[in-house]
Write an enzyme that holds these catalytic residues in place. Sequence first.
Site, PDB file in Angstrom:
ATOM      1  N   TYR A   1       6.371   1.664  17.892  1.00  0.00           N
ATOM      2  CA  TYR A   1       5.487   0.865  17.107  1.00  0.00           C
ATOM      3  C   TYR A   1       6.298   0.639  15.646  1.00  0.00           C
ATOM      4  O   TYR A   1       6.468   1.594  14.898  1.00  0.00           O
ATOM      5  CB  TYR A   1       4.070   1.567  16.843  1.00  0.00           C
ATOM      6  CG  TYR A   1       3.139   0.779  15.951  1.00  0.00           C
ATOM      7  CD1 TYR A   1       3.208  -0.706  15.805  1.00  0.00           C
ATOM      8  CD2 TYR A   1       2.323   1.160  15.378  1.00  0.00           C
ATOM      9  CE1 TYR A   1       2.391  -1.257  15.153  1.00  0.00           C
ATOM     10  CE2 TYR A   1       1.424   0.639  14.295  1.00  0.00           C
ATOM     11  CZ  TYR A   1       1.386  -0.550  14.591  1.00  0.00           C
ATOM     12  OH  TYR A   1       0.394  -1.289  13.578  1.00  0.00           O
TER      13      TYR A   1
ATOM     14  N   TYR B   1       5.169   2.471  12.570  1.00  0.00           N
ATOM     15  CA  TYR B   1       5.374   3.855  12.611  1.00  0.00           C
ATOM     16  C   TYR B   1       6.952   3.859  12.384  1.00  0.00           C
ATOM     17  O   TYR B   1       7.786   4.296  13.276  1.00  0.00           O
ATOM     18  CB  TYR B   1       4.810   4.457  13.983  1.00  0.00           C
ATOM     19  CG  TYR B   1       3.289   4.647  13.786  1.00  0.00           C
ATOM     20  CD1 TYR B   1       2.453   4.670  12.726  1.00  0.00           C
ATOM     21  CD2 TYR B   1       2.840   5.012  14.988  1.00  0.00           C
ATOM     22  CE1 TYR B   1       1.188   4.833  12.870  1.00  0.00           C
ATOM     23  CE2 TYR B   1       1.282   4.889  15.060  1.00  0.00           C
ATOM     24  CZ  TYR B   1       0.674   4.927  13.876  1.00  0.00           C
ATOM     25  OH  TYR B   1      -0.608   4.919  13.824  1.00  0.00           O
TER      26      TYR B   1
ATOM     27  N   ILE C   1       5.015 -11.446   1.494  1.00  0.00           N
ATOM     28  CA  ILE C   1       3.839 -11.982   1.740  1.00  0.00           C
ATOM     29  C   ILE C   1       2.899 -11.764   0.444  1.00  0.00           C
ATOM     30  O   ILE C   1       2.539 -10.754  -0.073  1.00  0.00           O
ATOM     31  CB  ILE C   1       3.231 -11.259   2.960  1.00  0.00           C
ATOM     32  CG1 ILE C   1       3.880 -11.753   4.000  1.00  0.00           C
ATOM     33  CG2 ILE C   1       1.863 -11.781   3.275  1.00  0.00           C
ATOM     34  CD1 ILE C   1       3.685 -10.685   5.245  1.00  0.00           C
TER      35      ILE C   1
ATOM     36  N   VAL D   1      -2.826  -4.206   2.488  1.00  0.00           N
ATOM     37  CA  VAL D   1      -2.820  -5.609   3.714  1.00  0.00           C
ATOM     38  C   VAL D   1      -1.659  -6.135   3.685  1.00  0.00           C
ATOM     39  O   VAL D   1      -1.076  -6.456   4.892  1.00  0.00           O
ATOM     40  CB  VAL D   1      -3.876  -6.416   2.892  1.00  0.00           C
ATOM     41  CG1 VAL D   1      -3.370  -7.780   3.476  1.00  0.00           C
ATOM     42  CG2 VAL D   1      -5.244  -6.098   3.151  1.00  0.00           C
ATOM     43  N   GLY D   2      -0.487  -6.099   2.714  1.00  0.00           N
ATOM     44  CA  GLY D   2       0.813  -6.806   2.669  1.00  0.00           C
ATOM     45  C   GLY D   2       1.535  -6.104   3.689  1.00  0.00           C
ATOM     46  O   GLY D   2       2.140  -6.791   4.651  1.00  0.00           O
TER      47      GLY D   2
ATOM     48  N   GLY E   1       0.842  -1.239  -0.080  1.00  0.00           N
ATOM     49  CA  GLY E   1       0.118   0.147   0.143  1.00  0.00           C
ATOM     50  C   GLY E   1       0.803   1.246   0.065  1.00  0.00           C
ATOM     51  O   GLY E   1       0.352   2.448  -0.006  1.00  0.00           O
ATOM     52  N   GLY E   2       2.091   1.081  -0.033  1.00  0.00           N
ATOM     53  CA  GLY E   2       2.916   2.406   0.053  1.00  0.00           C
ATOM     54  C   GLY E   2       3.067   3.262   1.084  1.00  0.00           C
ATOM     55  O   GLY E   2       3.320   4.482   0.917  1.00  0.00           O
ATOM     56  N   HIS E   3       2.455   2.877   2.475  1.00  0.00           N
ATOM     57  CA  HIS E   3       2.343   3.733   3.694  1.00  0.00           C
ATOM     58  C   HIS E   3       3.539   3.870   4.385  1.00  0.00           C
ATOM     59  O   HIS E   3       3.195   4.369   5.416  1.00  0.00           O
ATOM     60  CB  HIS E   3       0.781   3.549   4.254  1.00  0.00           C
ATOM     61  CG  HIS E   3      -0.456   3.987   3.542  1.00  0.00           C
ATOM     62  ND1 HIS E   3      -0.528   3.714   2.326  1.00  0.00           N
ATOM     63  CD2 HIS E   3      -1.209   4.815   3.925  1.00  0.00           C
ATOM     64  CE1 HIS E   3      -1.619   4.066   1.894  1.00  0.00           C
ATOM     65  NE2 HIS E   3      -2.050   4.939   2.875  1.00  0.00           N
ATOM     66  N   ASP E   4       4.542   3.240   3.973  1.00  0.00           N
ATOM     67  CA  ASP E   4       5.679   3.215   4.918  1.00  0.00           C
ATOM     68  C   ASP E   4       6.016   4.509   5.375  1.00  0.00           C
ATOM     69  O   ASP E   4       6.419   5.675   4.327  1.00  0.00           O
ATOM     70  CB  ASP E   4       6.907   2.585   4.349  1.00  0.00           C
ATOM     71  CG  ASP E   4       8.068   2.302   5.227  1.00  0.00           C
ATOM     72  OD1 ASP E   4       7.996   1.066   5.865  1.00  0.00           O
ATOM     73  OD2 ASP E   4       9.004   3.046   5.634  1.00  0.00           O
TER      74      ASP E   4
HETATM   75  C1  FAD Z   1      -2.105   7.939   6.727  1.00  0.00           C
HETATM   76  C2  FAD Z   1      -1.651   6.466   7.272  1.00  0.00           C
HETATM   77  C3  FAD Z   1      -2.378   6.082   8.439  1.00  0.00           C
HETATM   78  C4  FAD Z   1      -1.751   4.869   9.117  1.00  0.00           C
HETATM   79  N1  FAD Z   1      -2.933   4.411  10.036  1.00  0.00           N
HETATM   80  C5  FAD Z   1      -2.667   3.375  10.610  1.00  0.00           C
HETATM   81  C6  FAD Z   1      -3.580   2.664  11.673  1.00  0.00           C
HETATM   82  O1  FAD Z   1      -4.758   2.992  11.901  1.00  0.00           O
HETATM   83  N2  FAD Z   1      -3.123   1.325  12.204  1.00  0.00           N
HETATM   84  C7  FAD Z   1      -2.034   0.754  11.929  1.00  0.00           C
HETATM   85  O2  FAD Z   1      -1.585  -0.284  12.625  1.00  0.00           O
HETATM   86  N3  FAD Z   1      -1.089   1.510  11.105  1.00  0.00           N
HETATM   87  C8  FAD Z   1      -1.459   2.584  10.451  1.00  0.00           C
HETATM   88  N4  FAD Z   1      -0.288   3.199   9.803  1.00  0.00           N
HETATM   89  C9  FAD Z   1       0.748   2.513   9.673  1.00  0.00           C
HETATM   90  C10 FAD Z   1       0.644   1.240   8.593  1.00  0.00           C
HETATM   91  O3  FAD Z   1       0.327   0.078   9.127  1.00  0.00           O
HETATM   92  C11 FAD Z   1       2.192   1.010   7.956  1.00  0.00           C
HETATM   93  O4  FAD Z   1       2.788   2.094   7.272  1.00  0.00           O
HETATM   94  C12 FAD Z   1       2.203  -0.377   7.070  1.00  0.00           C
HETATM   95  O5  FAD Z   1       3.636  -0.668   6.979  1.00  0.00           O
HETATM   96  C13 FAD Z   1       1.644   0.043   5.694  1.00  0.00           C
HETATM   97  O6  FAD Z   1       1.560  -0.885   4.574  1.00  0.00           O
HETATM   98  P1  FAD Z   1       1.768  -0.721   3.541  1.00  0.00           P
HETATM   99  O7  FAD Z   1       1.438  -1.966   2.645  1.00  0.00           O
HETATM  100  O8  FAD Z   1       0.485   0.557   2.848  1.00  0.00           O
HETATM  101  O9  FAD Z   1       3.117   0.117   3.150  1.00  0.00           O
HETATM  102  P2  FAD Z   1       4.258  -0.380   2.196  1.00  0.00           P
HETATM  103  O10 FAD Z   1       5.058   1.020   2.216  1.00  0.00           O
HETATM  104  O11 FAD Z   1       3.979  -1.124   0.990  1.00  0.00           O
HETATM  105  O12 FAD Z   1       4.948  -1.394   2.945  1.00  0.00           O
HETATM  106  C14 FAD Z   1       5.591  -1.252   4.394  1.00  0.00           C
HETATM  107  C15 FAD Z   1       6.859  -2.059   4.619  1.00  0.00           C
HETATM  108  O13 FAD Z   1       6.296  -3.317   4.473  1.00  0.00           O
HETATM  109  C16 FAD Z   1       7.143  -4.144   3.309  1.00  0.00           C
HETATM  110  N5  FAD Z   1       6.236  -4.760   2.459  1.00  0.00           N
HETATM  111  C17 FAD Z   1       5.088  -4.139   1.787  1.00  0.00           C
HETATM  112  N6  FAD Z   1       4.392  -5.261   1.180  1.00  0.00           N
HETATM  113  C18 FAD Z   1       5.058  -6.403   1.903  1.00  0.00           C
HETATM  114  C19 FAD Z   1       4.808  -7.852   1.274  1.00  0.00           C
HETATM  115  N7  FAD Z   1       3.497  -8.176   0.595  1.00  0.00           N
HETATM  116  N8  FAD Z   1       5.353  -8.731   2.119  1.00  0.00           N
HETATM  117  C20 FAD Z   1       6.311  -8.365   2.813  1.00  0.00           C
HETATM  118  N9  FAD Z   1       6.876  -6.987   3.121  1.00  0.00           N
HETATM  119  C21 FAD Z   1       5.989  -6.179   2.643  1.00  0.00           C
HETATM  120  C22 FAD Z   1       7.768  -2.878   2.730  1.00  0.00           C
HETATM  121  O14 FAD Z   1       8.813  -3.154   1.863  1.00  0.00           O
HETATM  122  C23 FAD Z   1       7.806  -1.781   3.697  1.00  0.00           C
HETATM  123  O15 FAD Z   1       8.935  -2.315   4.474  1.00  0.00           O
HETATM  124  C24 FAD Z   1      -0.755   4.234   8.938  1.00  0.00           C
HETATM  125  C25 FAD Z   1       0.203   4.891   8.065  1.00  0.00           C
HETATM  126  C26 FAD Z   1      -0.258   5.950   7.293  1.00  0.00           C
HETATM  127  C27 FAD Z   1       0.838   6.590   6.281  1.00  0.00           C
END
Ligand code: FAD
Length: 534
Positions: A469, A472, A237, A177-178, A106-109
């Site tokens: 966390y 974060y 994952i 989700v990932g 989801g790119g939210h890192d």
């Molecule tokens: C606006 C905002 C709101 C948020 N709200 C919450 C909240 O309510 N509750 C909460 O717990 N957290 C929250 N977060 C934090 C969020 O859980 C983390 O940023 C999480 O890592 C995001 O996952 P992603 O797949 O979107 O991000 P990504 O940037 O895609 O991935 C995050 C990390 O996981 C790795 N990764 C991604 N996909 C995979 C995969 N398929 N297998 C293995 N590794 C992978 C990436 O390489 C990176 O290191 C929030 C973040 C933001 C920006």
Amino acid sequence: MALLSSLTLILLSLIFLHSASAATLDNFIQCVTQNSDLSVPISSAFITPNTSSFTPLLQSSAQNLRYLVPSAPKPEVIFTPLHDSHVQASVLCSKNLGIHLRVRSGGHDYEGLSYVSEIERPFIVIDLRRLRAIDVDIENNSAWVQAGATIGEVYYRVAEKSRVHGFPAGLCTSLGVGGHITGGAYGSLMRKYGLGVDNAVDAKIVDVNGKILDREAMGEDLFWAIRGGGGASFGVILWWKIKLVPVPETVTVFSVAKTLEQDATKVLCKWQQVVDKLDEDLFIRVIIQPTSEGKNTTKRTVLTVYQALFLGDSTRLIQVMEKSFPELGLTKKDCLEMSWIQSVLYIASFPSGTPPEVLLKGKSTFKNYFKAKSDYVKEPIPETALEGLWKRLLEEDSPLTIWTPYGGMMSRIPESETPFPHRNGTVFMIQWVSLWLDGEQEAAKHMDWIRKLYNYMAPYVSKSPREAYVNYRDLDLGTNKRNQSSNFVEASAWGNRYFKDNFNRLVSVKNKVDPDNFFRHEQSIPVIPSSQLC
Ligand SMILES: Cc1cc2nc3c(=O)[nH]c(=O)nc-3n(C[C@H](O)[C@H](O)[C@H](O)COP(=O)(O)OP(=O)(O)OC[C@H]3O[C@@H](n4cnc5c(N)ncnc54)[C@H](O)[C@@H]3O)c2cc1C
Ligand SMILES: *[C@@H]1O[C@H](CO)[C@@H](O)[C@H](O)[C@H]1NC(C)=O
Ligand SMILES: *[C@@H]1O[C@H](CO)[C@@H](O)[C@H](O)[C@H]1NC(C)=O
Ligand SMILES: *[C@@H]1O[C@H](CO)[C@@H](O)[C@H](O)[C@H]1NC(C)=O
Ligand SMILES: *[C@@H]1O[C@H](CO)[C@@H](O)[C@H](O)[C@H]1NC(C)=O
Ligand SMILES: *[C@@H]1O[C@H](CO)[C@@H](O)[C@H](O)[C@H]1NC(C)=O
């Protein structure tokens, strides 16, 4: 003459380097194509910087604009697999060709780790955006969810089948989700049902050998590690199998605001005393930021907004509040009754009346330049410390702090059950944020502000370690260096904060499943070099 030939040499080596990297990239594309299930056409899955779709794609799901500035390192290619076998092939090919790989769901890192590598170049990004199937099995209270889906899509697909099923994970609906679930995944159902990882019952991952493993094949150690050990340390994952939880047909939400002039400090003191002990059907978080006072826009105050989800109707909610937290002054007209899926939209700040189908668009409501940090609180923060905090918030342009209650189910799950260790004894979690809109120029000022605030708060939050966390992500806590053999000792600094005593077990799982440290990033779980094993 000597000068000329050394210039020629430099030029030649530049050309050589360039073509070497282009050749590596072409090799990668060729290798993945040859090793993939060809019944699914793959040629459109490679997006290189020489195409107009590259920049929009790179930017699409990225949340922190700090990592999209021109000086941020860019991938050589973004690969968007269409089939599980494509992910297997990309892991094998990048391993065999020695190209550093990042994976994005989801790119939210918070530190852009899924699409920027500060420690190693060249690198490529595997973006799972096209792998977003969701298969809900209501009879069995479960769902298989592909890593590229957003958590909002999961909520939608569950609610589409049932008004009385939900899933306890993030509040922000565009999370992938990932990456989200593998770091913990908290949300408004956590006091009743725990985290996303506490409700993950199976998974499929691609390991370092390109094999797809489910829970049975990966074994309990690795399945333990991916449920909270943070993204991208153990494999990619592909799928999570999640357990759905019961929610009532009618839930109640509210938002009640208090400024300093309306006794915000006293109310917050009371919130800190009761919030982890409240009825488990009730989740009340506090969102705190400066605002202008009344009509005079230059006079600032601090606004505290109590935002809540209650798993029941407003009549019972009022009773619970009168008994446990009358200081907030909640009245029936503050309460909104609705279905669980509507409460998801409410808490994610979509305007009232937005249809739930918005969740299928993966729409993000938050894209900023930002720096964030986290803390865990074990004892209420005294009023005098809050006064100092208000002063600091009022000095910053656009700060934000969100306080999230623990207790309930969170306290009943043992610390070692999953890598996520912040359990019994935690009253609430704090997230500190500074936002800005002016790109690279002002970054240093805001980073400095948040680091000073973090120092100021040290006496009032968890100690030894000062917990944080992992979802974060905060690179201020330390980073891996490219030289792996010195990593373990340094990594303990941040590893113990994110995982406490679980860090050692994560390291031992890492040594077993990825001894050559193929899955690595600035804060991946390190391997212990054999020289340090006794
Ligand atoms: C606006 C905002 C709101 C948020 N709200 C919450 C909240 O309510 N509750 C909460 O717990 N957290 C929250 N977060 C934090 C969020 O859980 C983390 O940023 C999480 O890592 C995001 O996952 P992603 O797949 O979107 O991000 P990504 O940037 O895609 O991935 C995050 C990390 O996981 C790795 N990764 C991604 N996909 C995979 C995969 N398929 N297998 C293995 N590794 C992978 C990436 O390489 C990176 O290191 C929030 C973040 C933001 C920006
Ligand atoms: C872009 O670069 C890739 C990788 O080097 C190459 O295969 C492709 O032909 C290039 N495409 C265009 C349109 O130049
Ligand atoms: C329900 O899930 C359980 C546990 O995963 C599984 O053993 C069982 O076969 C499933 N039942 C159905 C009807 O799918
Ligand atoms: C608004 O507030 C500022 C700062 O407190 C004060 O200096 C100013 O006089 C106020 N303006 C009005 C119109 O009240
Ligand atoms: C949580 O910790 C408190 C204080 O140490 C203890 O009294 C309580 O029994 C613990 N609860 C659980 C569920 O372990
Ligand atoms: C890596 O770090 C170790 C321990 O600090 C050091 O002994 C070694 O020389 C370093 N290697 C390289 C290649 O820098």
